[in-house]
Write a protein that holds these residues in place. Structure first.
Motif, PDB file in Angstrom:
ATOM      1  N   LYS A  33     -17.480  -3.818 -46.535  1.00 57.58           N
ATOM      2  CA  LYS A  33     -16.378  -2.978 -47.020  1.00 57.58           C
ATOM      3  C   LYS A  33     -15.455  -2.525 -45.894  1.00 57.58           C
ATOM      4  N   ASP A  85     -21.665  -0.117 -44.701  1.00 58.99           N
ATOM      5  CA  ASP A  85     -21.462  -1.370 -45.425  1.00 58.99           C
ATOM      6  C   ASP A  85     -20.361  -2.130 -44.682  1.00 58.99           C
ATOM      7  N   ALA A 102     -17.032   2.971 -46.759  1.00 54.18           N
ATOM      8  CA  ALA A 102     -18.030   2.063 -46.195  1.00 54.18           C
ATOM      9  C   ALA A 102     -19.217   2.780 -45.568  1.00 54.18           C
TER      10      ALA A 102
END
Length: 64
Positions: free
Chosen positions: A10, A7, A59
């Motif tokens: 993040k 991600d 993440a």
């Protein structure tokens, strides 16, 4: 087959993943993680799980 998910929203670019598994992660020019091989072999699971667990902002994920 295992898959690495990142991600990037993040990611803070701290580089823990890159330090622990440099064949699979690097911090790109924009300061966020780049997954170098999204579908690693099963033999890398233990090292990748440690790198994923080391991410302070959560993440990264490993999916089966």
């Amino acid at each position: 087959m295992m898959k690495i998910e990142a991600d990037r929203a993040k990611c803070d670019g701290l580089g823990m993943c890159e330090a622990m598994a440099p064949d699979f992660f690097e911090v790109g020019d924009d300061g966020t993680v780049v997954v170098l091989d999204e579908r690693p072999g099963e033999e890398h699971r233990q090292d990748l799980a440690a790198a994923v667990d080391a991410c302070p902002v959560l993440a990264l994920k490993l999916r089966d």
